[in-house]
Scaffold this active site. Structure first.
Site, PDB file in Angstrom:
ATOM      1  N   TYR A  77       0.866  -1.629  -0.162  1.00 50.81           N
ATOM      2  CA  TYR A  77       0.035  -0.325  -0.106  1.00 50.81           C
ATOM      3  C   TYR A  77       0.949   0.912   0.073  1.00 50.81           C
ATOM      4  O   TYR A  77       0.524   2.232  -0.684  1.00 50.81           O
ATOM      5  CB  TYR A  77      -0.459  -0.052   1.247  1.00 50.81           C
ATOM      6  CG  TYR A  77      -1.509   1.749   1.369  1.00 50.81           C
ATOM      7  CD1 TYR A  77      -2.121   2.031   0.325  1.00 50.81           C
ATOM      8  CD2 TYR A  77      -0.938   2.326   1.934  1.00 50.81           C
ATOM      9  CE1 TYR A  77      -2.636   3.073   0.618  1.00 50.81           C
ATOM     10  CE2 TYR A  77      -1.674   3.544   2.848  1.00 50.81           C
ATOM     11  CZ  TYR A  77      -2.363   3.940   1.978  1.00 50.81           C
ATOM     12  OH  TYR A  77      -3.090   4.809   2.004  1.00 50.81           O
ATOM     13  N   MET A 132       2.006   3.869   7.712  1.00 57.80           N
ATOM     14  CA  MET A 132       0.675   4.947   8.693  1.00 57.80           C
ATOM     15  C   MET A 132      -0.271   5.070   7.072  1.00 57.80           C
ATOM     16  O   MET A 132       0.561   4.719   6.146  1.00 57.80           O
ATOM     17  CB  MET A 132       0.733   5.958   9.292  1.00 57.80           C
ATOM     18  CG  MET A 132      -0.359   6.190  10.078  1.00 57.80           C
ATOM     19  SD  MET A 132       0.362   7.653  10.141  1.00 57.80           S
ATOM     20  CE  MET A 132       0.911   7.470  12.489  1.00 57.80           C
ATOM     21  N   HIS A 133      -1.698   4.876   7.110  1.00 59.56           N
ATOM     22  CA  HIS A 133      -2.242   5.199   5.705  1.00 59.56           C
ATOM     23  C   HIS A 133      -2.329   6.629   5.573  1.00 59.56           C
ATOM     24  O   HIS A 133      -2.179   6.858   5.724  1.00 59.56           O
ATOM     25  CB  HIS A 133      -3.876   4.487   5.664  1.00 59.56           C
ATOM     26  CG  HIS A 133      -3.536   2.921   4.954  1.00 59.56           C
ATOM     27  ND1 HIS A 133      -3.408   2.376   4.177  1.00 59.56           N
ATOM     28  CD2 HIS A 133      -3.725   2.120   6.054  1.00 59.56           C
ATOM     29  CE1 HIS A 133      -3.570   1.073   4.177  1.00 59.56           C
ATOM     30  NE2 HIS A 133      -4.092   0.624   5.681  1.00 59.56           N
ATOM     31  N   ALA A 134      -2.059   7.000   4.342  1.00 58.27           N
ATOM     32  CA  ALA A 134      -2.360   8.131   4.062  1.00 58.27           C
ATOM     33  C   ALA A 134      -3.583   9.483   4.444  1.00 58.27           C
ATOM     34  O   ALA A 134      -2.975  10.146   4.478  1.00 58.27           O
ATOM     35  CB  ALA A 134      -2.461   8.459   1.926  1.00 58.27           C
ATOM     36  N   ALA A 190      -2.232   9.569   7.883  1.00 56.92           N
ATOM     37  CA  ALA A 190      -1.152  10.548   7.921  1.00 56.92           C
ATOM     38  C   ALA A 190      -1.337  12.026   7.447  1.00 56.92           C
ATOM     39  O   ALA A 190      -0.586  12.873   7.934  1.00 56.92           O
ATOM     40  CB  ALA A 190      -0.189  10.013   6.740  1.00 56.92           C
TER      41      ALA A 190
END
Lengths: 593, 75
Positions: free
Chosen positions: A133, B1-3, B6
């Protein structure tokens, strides 16, 4: 008149995925602009100027993004608006900015070059991250860099969603959801892309906007230039680049006909699909987004015959919650114009789930761990959807459809989990109905062979022709070199459909068809002759299909089917059906000159 | 951490005067740089340390911890 030297006429053949004719100027949408100039600054005194040029481009880019974000919020688009937030933060990221300025200063290069080096740096960094991801987030950096580059280059390549009033035809290698999220859709007349197929994102977007589109053109991006005149014939699957005047005139006329015919056809949409000898067939619509419901109803859908729920899972970071599902399903079932809605549980492979990225790549995902197979393995994920469907079924008429059933065991297992979900909800004090209609999607040849057995387990069948054809004829739908073998009128396909319909009716259950074939005007009489109870299709196809049904009889379609089934080869069947339909409905099947 | 997470983190961190750092797996990055945060690739459920240096350091830490505890305001 012959084409002159400077503007050569080209005709390219692709796959028409959204019907109609669009005529307009080409707008090149390139993910990375190749016409950027990179150069060293002549002397160091130019450095401050170059840095301020870069800073201005940053500022402009931010303004544009803020505007896009505002428009998106206003338009209530389903695409995630936060992506733009991320892009703005990248634009303002001081480490990103300082690195670029450092390159300009220390290496005496122009801002474009410096930016390119910054991008290369981040490409390397992101590639080093193991998490798939995260490493794919480099596309966000790329997007931002691209926008800054555009602003650096000044006037040209303003993006389509920011252009002035004339409409354009988008030409691109491919179009992603992130691209369309930011396009000013009312400025677009049509699409033409190098890659993609009937189910690609471009195709889905084009159909839901009712814009002509041709995909799978291989290399249109090599032939076409900005501002070239283009014709996109989404019905024939053809694109003409720089048509010569006579040709253009012919197409303008054709377009008028098509548009007029469309208005004419819409009238048929409002009438029921009843044949001249009073045989009625239900007409449903296939949808993927709840936003498509109004045009489904406007075109004459009586029910939603296939609600694909995959979109709820993709383009997001976390799994959808029960509430996410429920909010969507509620809007489908509470629409008063629809008799019922068939919700198909998600047909996805493990690779689409955030927590499943580590699974090994499948050699043949079409035959892999997906759809019902995945659901029966990941019961917890499956149950979230089932619970939401049960809850929505208390508000309106819902049928549930399980995809990719290949055995009786699978349908029994799915029913067991469905019942567990119901019990859980009741234990939690929810009021939900006793029963819900359960259907099996018939799209695997093994299910066809044992259709009589499966029929005893369910309330209805839905034949998914896209996969059934792919699996029966052993043709990878994604392989463009095999599309010539993809033939709904193949005798083997016709026999299988007949077998499924007969098995269903013997067991006194209804059978519908929800593949592309159901909306193909050429196949209507064949399917009517089979005595399918319902045809579910994309909304644009509905009026035309209803018109043909209303002007034919069950009796003639039965004898036509009998004849069609007597041939040995697919091409014989096709040529017979084509001739029959052209003779019977000359208005609807005009042959090309 | 996902966008998305973040982005929320950076937005909060930027409101403070203090220098803010994130530490994960022995790597220290700038807590106001979204690209830095993304590339430390802290997985969901992973452990990270937040450091703040400056006049409003205590308040900054408090806000950022609250943000993480609320799962970045997503639920």
């Amino acid at each position: 008149m012959s084409p002159d030297q400077t503007t050569k006429t080209f005709v390219l053949k692709g796959v028409g995925v959204s019907p109609g004719i669009a005529i307009g100027k080409c707008y090149r949408y390139d993910p990375l602009d190749s016409q950027i100039s990179f150069y060293k600054l002549k002397d160091e005194s130019l450095i401050p100027e170059e840095i301020s040029r870069f800073k201005n481009a940053l500022k402009e880019s931010e303004q544009q993004l803020l505007k896009i974000q505002k428009n998106l919020k206003k338009a209530n688009v389903a695409e995630p608006v936060y992506v733009i937030d991320v892009h703005i933060l990248i634009l303002k990221d001081k480490i990103f900015i300082n690195r670029t300025i450092k390159y300009i200063r220390e290496m005496s290069v122009n801002a474009e070059w410096a930016l390119r080096m910054t991008l290369d740096h981040y490409k390397e960094v992101f590639e080093g991250v193991e998490d798939d991801y995260i490493s794919s987030r480099v596309s966000d950096v790329q997007y931002v860099v691209q926008r800054i580059l555009r602003n650096l280059s000044g006037g040209k390549s303003e993006i389509v969603w920011e252009t002035e009033n004339r409409g354009v035809i988008i030409v691109s290698h491919d179009i992603s959801p992130a691209d369309t999220a930011q396009m000013k859709l009312d400025k677009i007349l049509g699409f033409a892309t190098d890659s993609g197929g009937r189910t690609s994102h471009t195709a889905i977007v084009a159909r839901s906007l009712e814009l002509p589109a041709v995909v799978g053109l291989d290399d249109i991006t090599r032939f076409v230039h900005e501002d070239d005149d283009l014709i996109v014939d989404g019905t024939a699957g053809m694109v003409v680049i720089n048509p010569y005047p006579d040709m253009l005139k012919r197409y303008e006329e054709k377009k008028r006909h098509y548009d007029a015919a469309n208005d004419e056809y819409l009238k048929y949409g409002r009438q029921p699909a009843v044949s001249l000898d009073q045989h009625r067939i239900q007409i449903g619509c296939n949808i993927e987004f709840i936003e498509e419901i109004p045009s489904a109803v406007a075109h004459g859908a009586e029910n939603i015959g296939l609600y694909r729920t995959e979109f709820l899972y993709i383009y997001r970071e976390n799994l959808p919650t029960e509430e996410d599902h429920f909010t969507n399903y509620r809007q489908v079932v509470t629409n008063k114009n629809l008799a019922w809605s068939t919700i198909r549980t998600f047909d996805l492979g493990g690779d689409k789930f955030p927590n499943y990225q580590k699974q090994s790549k499948e050699m043949n995902p079409q035959m892999g761990m997906r759809a019902i197979r995945f659901c029966l393995k990941e019961v917890d994920i499956f149950k979230i959807q089932l619970r939401a469907i049960w809850r929505a079924s208390a508000l309106g008429n819902i049928k549930i459809l399980f995809p990719m059933i290949s055995s009786v065991d699978e349908i029994r297992e799915a029913k067991k989990i469905l019942e567990e979900a119901r019990r859980e909800l009741i234990d939690e004090g929810m009021k939900i109905p006793e029963k819900i209609d359960i259907g099996a999607m018939i799209e695997v040849p093994s299910a066809v062979v044992i259709a009589d057995k499966i029929a005893r387990e369910v309330d209805f069948f839905s034949i998914g022709t896209n996969d059934l054809i792919q699996y029966s004829l052993a043709i990878d739908r994604a392989n463009e070199r095999l599309t010539y073998l993809y033939e709904p009128l193949h005798p083997a396909v016709l026999r299988q459909i007949k077998k499924v319909v007969d098995a269903a009716h013997k067991a006194k259950i209804e059978v519908s068809m929800c593949g592309e074939m159901a909306g193909d005007p050429l196949c209507v009489l064949v399917l009517l002759g089979m005595e399918l109870d319902e045809l579910s299709m994309n909304h644009l196809a509905i009026p035309r299909i209803k018109k043909i049904i209303r002007e034919s009889t069950l009796k003639e379609s039965k004898s036509m089917l009998k004849r069609a089934l007597s041939f040995n080869t697919a091409s014989e069947v096709r040529s017979y059906v084509q001739k029959y339909m052209a003779r019977r409905f000359p208005e609807d099947f005009k042959t090309e000159d | 951490m996902h966008a998305r997470a973040a982005a929320s983190f950076v937005k909060v961190a930027q409101q403070f005067q203090s220098e803010i750092y994130i530490e994960h797996n022995g790597q220290t990055v700038d807590g106001t740089s979204i690209l830095d945060i993304l590339t430390v690739a802290c997985p969901y459920g992973g452990e990270l340390t937040i450091k703040a240096d400056g006049a409003d350091a205590a308040a900054a830490i408090e806000e950022l911890v609250k943000l993480i505890e609320n799962k970045f305001g997503e639920e």
